[in-house]
Design an enzyme around this catalytic site. Structure first.
Site, PDB file in Angstrom:
ATOM      1  N   HIS A  12     -10.398 -11.351 -21.686  1.00  0.00           N
ATOM      2  CA  HIS A  12     -10.547 -10.684 -22.893  1.00  0.00           C
ATOM      3  C   HIS A  12     -11.731 -11.219 -23.489  1.00  0.00           C
ATOM      4  O   HIS A  12     -11.866 -11.239 -24.948  1.00  0.00           O
ATOM      5  CB  HIS A  12      -9.501 -10.512 -23.853  1.00  0.00           C
ATOM      6  CG  HIS A  12      -8.225  -9.820 -23.202  1.00  0.00           C
ATOM      7  ND1 HIS A  12      -7.035 -10.534 -23.498  1.00  0.00           N
ATOM      8  CD2 HIS A  12      -8.114  -8.806 -22.627  1.00  0.00           C
ATOM      9  CE1 HIS A  12      -6.134  -9.472 -23.011  1.00  0.00           C
ATOM     10  NE2 HIS A  12      -6.758  -8.484 -22.759  1.00  0.00           N
ATOM     11  N   GLU A  52     -15.121  -3.913 -27.049  1.00  0.00           N
ATOM     12  CA  GLU A  52     -15.721  -4.502 -26.020  1.00  0.00           C
ATOM     13  C   GLU A  52     -17.109  -3.974 -25.318  1.00  0.00           C
ATOM     14  O   GLU A  52     -17.817  -4.474 -25.034  1.00  0.00           O
ATOM     15  CB  GLU A  52     -14.633  -4.828 -25.071  1.00  0.00           C
ATOM     16  CG  GLU A  52     -13.645  -5.617 -25.326  1.00  0.00           C
ATOM     17  CD  GLU A  52     -12.172  -5.221 -24.621  1.00  0.00           C
ATOM     18  OE1 GLU A  52     -11.489  -4.654 -25.221  1.00  0.00           O
ATOM     19  OE2 GLU A  52     -11.897  -6.204 -23.630  1.00  0.00           O
ATOM     20  N   ASN A  94      -1.538  -4.264 -24.426  1.00  0.00           N
ATOM     21  CA  ASN A  94      -0.664  -4.285 -23.231  1.00  0.00           C
ATOM     22  C   ASN A  94      -0.779  -5.650 -22.569  1.00  0.00           C
ATOM     23  O   ASN A  94       0.148  -6.384 -22.122  1.00  0.00           O
ATOM     24  CB  ASN A  94      -1.187  -3.201 -22.034  1.00  0.00           C
ATOM     25  CG  ASN A  94      -0.398  -1.910 -22.483  1.00  0.00           C
ATOM     26  OD1 ASN A  94       0.583  -1.807 -23.159  1.00  0.00           O
ATOM     27  ND2 ASN A  94      -1.209  -0.769 -22.176  1.00  0.00           N
TER      28      ASN A  94
HETATM   29  P1  ADP Z   1      -4.550  -2.447 -23.301  1.00  0.00           P
HETATM   30  O1  ADP Z   1      -4.529  -4.044 -23.081  1.00  0.00           O
HETATM   31  O2  ADP Z   1      -4.217  -1.523 -22.140  1.00  0.00           O
HETATM   32  O3  ADP Z   1      -6.264  -2.160 -23.596  1.00  0.00           O
HETATM   33  P2  ADP Z   1      -4.007  -1.618 -25.894  1.00  0.00           P
HETATM   34  O4  ADP Z   1      -5.006  -2.758 -26.521  1.00  0.00           O
HETATM   35  O5  ADP Z   1      -4.620  -0.143 -25.877  1.00  0.00           O
HETATM   36  O6  ADP Z   1      -3.807  -2.171 -24.467  1.00  0.00           O
HETATM   37  O7  ADP Z   1      -2.773  -1.815 -26.461  1.00  0.00           O
HETATM   38  C1  ADP Z   1      -1.449  -0.755 -26.024  1.00  0.00           C
HETATM   39  C2  ADP Z   1      -0.326  -1.327 -27.068  1.00  0.00           C
HETATM   40  O8  ADP Z   1      -0.773  -0.977 -28.210  1.00  0.00           O
HETATM   41  C3  ADP Z   1       0.818  -0.584 -26.585  1.00  0.00           C
HETATM   42  O9  ADP Z   1       2.075  -1.418 -26.597  1.00  0.00           O
HETATM   43  C4  ADP Z   1       0.931   0.098 -27.890  1.00  0.00           C
HETATM   44  O10 ADP Z   1       2.310   0.442 -28.053  1.00  0.00           O
HETATM   45  C5  ADP Z   1       0.401  -0.530 -28.979  1.00  0.00           C
HETATM   46  N1  ADP Z   1       0.111   0.559 -29.895  1.00  0.00           N
HETATM   47  C6  ADP Z   1      -0.831   1.358 -30.063  1.00  0.00           C
HETATM   48  N2  ADP Z   1      -0.788   1.896 -31.465  1.00  0.00           N
HETATM   49  C7  ADP Z   1       0.346   1.322 -32.060  1.00  0.00           C
HETATM   50  C8  ADP Z   1       0.959   1.401 -33.408  1.00  0.00           C
HETATM   51  N3  ADP Z   1       0.357   2.526 -34.143  1.00  0.00           N
HETATM   52  N4  ADP Z   1       1.819   0.719 -33.554  1.00  0.00           N
HETATM   53  C9  ADP Z   1       2.296  -0.088 -32.710  1.00  0.00           C
HETATM   54  N5  ADP Z   1       1.908  -0.432 -31.531  1.00  0.00           N
HETATM   55  C10 ADP Z   1       0.789   0.400 -31.266  1.00  0.00           C
END
Ligand code: ADP
Length: 408
Positions: free
Chosen positions: A181, A393, A212
């Site tokens: 990251h 990013e 995630n």
């Molecule tokens: P990645 O690592 O795949 O890029 P992201 O940065 O998109 O992941 O994050 C995904 C996570 O963010 C998931 O667990 C999702 O539930 C959480 N998320 C997205 N919107 C919200 C929200 N409004 N409240 C809480 N968690 C959220």
């Protein structure tokens, strides 16, 4: 400069066309199921707001890139008259090993070194190589720049990146902490440094990228001192489906008790652990927060609370540890899906941290969701500034690509 940012996965390819003069994303899209039946492209032209989603055969990444070029230059869905209006391509690359400490122009020599990174991240590296070759095929002669997730962390000292294993494994296999990251930690720490009223060289920032996949970094004077992910992105704090740090002796123990192979334990640690492993039903923090909000009558309440509290506990420990190695702390930044949107997780982490100088502004924190820009969530009297900052990013990749191409 118009830069095409490409993030190639094994069967998917995401892209954005970014104008680095204005930071505006002019078009974006994704090709999915590359090399399979039912390949699909979804393309959005963000200036006019037109979009298209259709099935179209793509036997490989070169076919996918040809389709991307077609839509970028299309009369209805496109945003450039022809490909001469796109100056270069910037690729997101997950692992650069110890070879790359910064973004670099793609050459034969660079490709040879990238081949060696297959050792560290086989699936991702093969996908990136296919993406690069696909671009060579669809846009011959267009400069391509590689931007590595690991590069920003290359400033770590050996005491931070070495594991206390026999030294020969480091020499033979490159076994060490790399960190991931990097473009996100770099972007949000730079944004945070601008908000602090002191020279970058004097700043001490902890960046918490929580999505995630999650990783935390200690950034002192603009340089990474330590980060939680390691040789692979499995290390560090609890994630959606990844366990993060565990006692390494658990691996042979589980192999013995459950009769599993190393690959099976690896699969459990990467895909069946974290939020999913603890709750038994979801890796998505929104589901966990929903069950917690529903209260103890919800059958998933206890496990969801436990899963979230494990992460909270780890984040508090990490912020404290990183303040210790930096000999101080100016700011904590939350970013990525959970960091940008979950006010409740941020509150769990930031309460009872007064000893460290953190004082959360609960109202500001509640309001800081679906961010359109940086949001301060600490009180004015807090010694440590706490912010939620949306990561970007792709912009880092576009800017690095433009800078390298301009210098040619
Ligand atoms: P990645 O690592 O795949 O890029 P992201 O940065 O998109 O992941 O994050 C995904 C996570 O963010 C998931 O667990 C999702 O539930 C959480 N998320 C997205 N919107 C919200 C929200 N409004 N409240 C809480 N968690 C959220």
């Amino acid at each position: 400069m118009n830069i095409l940012v490409v993030n190639a996965g094994s069967s998917s390819l995401k892209y954005q066309l970014i104008d680095t003069a204005t930071d505006v994303v002019r078009a974006k899209g994704i090709c999915e199921r590359i090399g399979m039946d039912g390949s699909l492209i979804e393309h959005k032209q963000l200036i006019k707001g037109s979009k298209v989603k259709l099935e179209s055969p793509m036997k490989d990444h070169a076919d996918a890139m040809k389709l991307v070029v077609k839509y970028l230059t299309d009369a209805e869905y496109g945003c450039v008259a022809d490909m001469n209006e796109i100056q270069a391509i910037g690729h997101r690359v997950v692992h650069g090993g110890s070879f790359f400490s910064g973004s670099i122009l793609m050459t034969e020599d660079v490709l040879e070194k990238l081949e060696l990174c297959k050792e560290f991240a086989p699936l991702h590296t093969v996908a990136h190589l296919m993406g690069i070759k696909g671009c060579l095929d669809a846009m011959p002669g267009k400069p391509q720049v590689l931007v590595f997730d690991t590069a920003f962390h290359q400033t770590m000292e050996p005491e931070a990146y070495m594991y206390a294993l026999p030294y020969e494994y480091y020499e033979k296999y490159g076994l060490r902490r790399y960190g991931f990251h990097g473009s996100s930690h770099r972007y949000v720490s730079a944004e945070m440094a601008k908000l602090l009223d002191k020279p970058v060289e004097e700043t001490k920032i902890v960046t918490c990228h929580i999505g995630n996949g999650s990783s935390i970094s200690a950034v002192k004077g603009g340089k990474v001192m330590d980060t939680t992910m390691g040789f692979t992105p499995l290390a560090g704090v609890e994630m959606g489906t990844r366990c993060g740090d565990i006692d390494p002796a658990i691996v042979p123990y589980l192999m013995d008790k459950e009769g599993m192979t190393a690959a099976q334990v690896n699969d459990v640690m990467n895909k069946k652990s974290g939020f999913l492993g603890i709750t038994g039903f979801s890796s998505d923090s929104r589901d966990l927060e929903g069950a917690i909000a529903a209260g103890p009558s919800d059958p998933n309440y206890e496990k969801c609370l436990l899963a979230v509290n494990i992460l909270k506990h780890q984040l508090k420990k990490c912020i404290g540890a990183y303040a210790a190695i930096m000999n101080g702390l100016d700011a904590v930044v939350f970013t990525a899906g959970i960091g940008e949107n979950s006010a409740s997780l941020r509150e769990r982490v930031c309460v009872d941290m007064e000893y460290l100088g953190i004082e959360l502004d609960k109202q500001a924190n509640e309001k800081a969701v679906r961010l359109s820009g940086s949001a301060k969530i600490s009180t004015d009297s807090s010694k440590v500034a706490v912010y939620a900052i949306p990561t970007n990013e792709e912009l880092v990749i576009a800017r690095d690509t433009a800078a390298i191409v301009e210098s040619l």
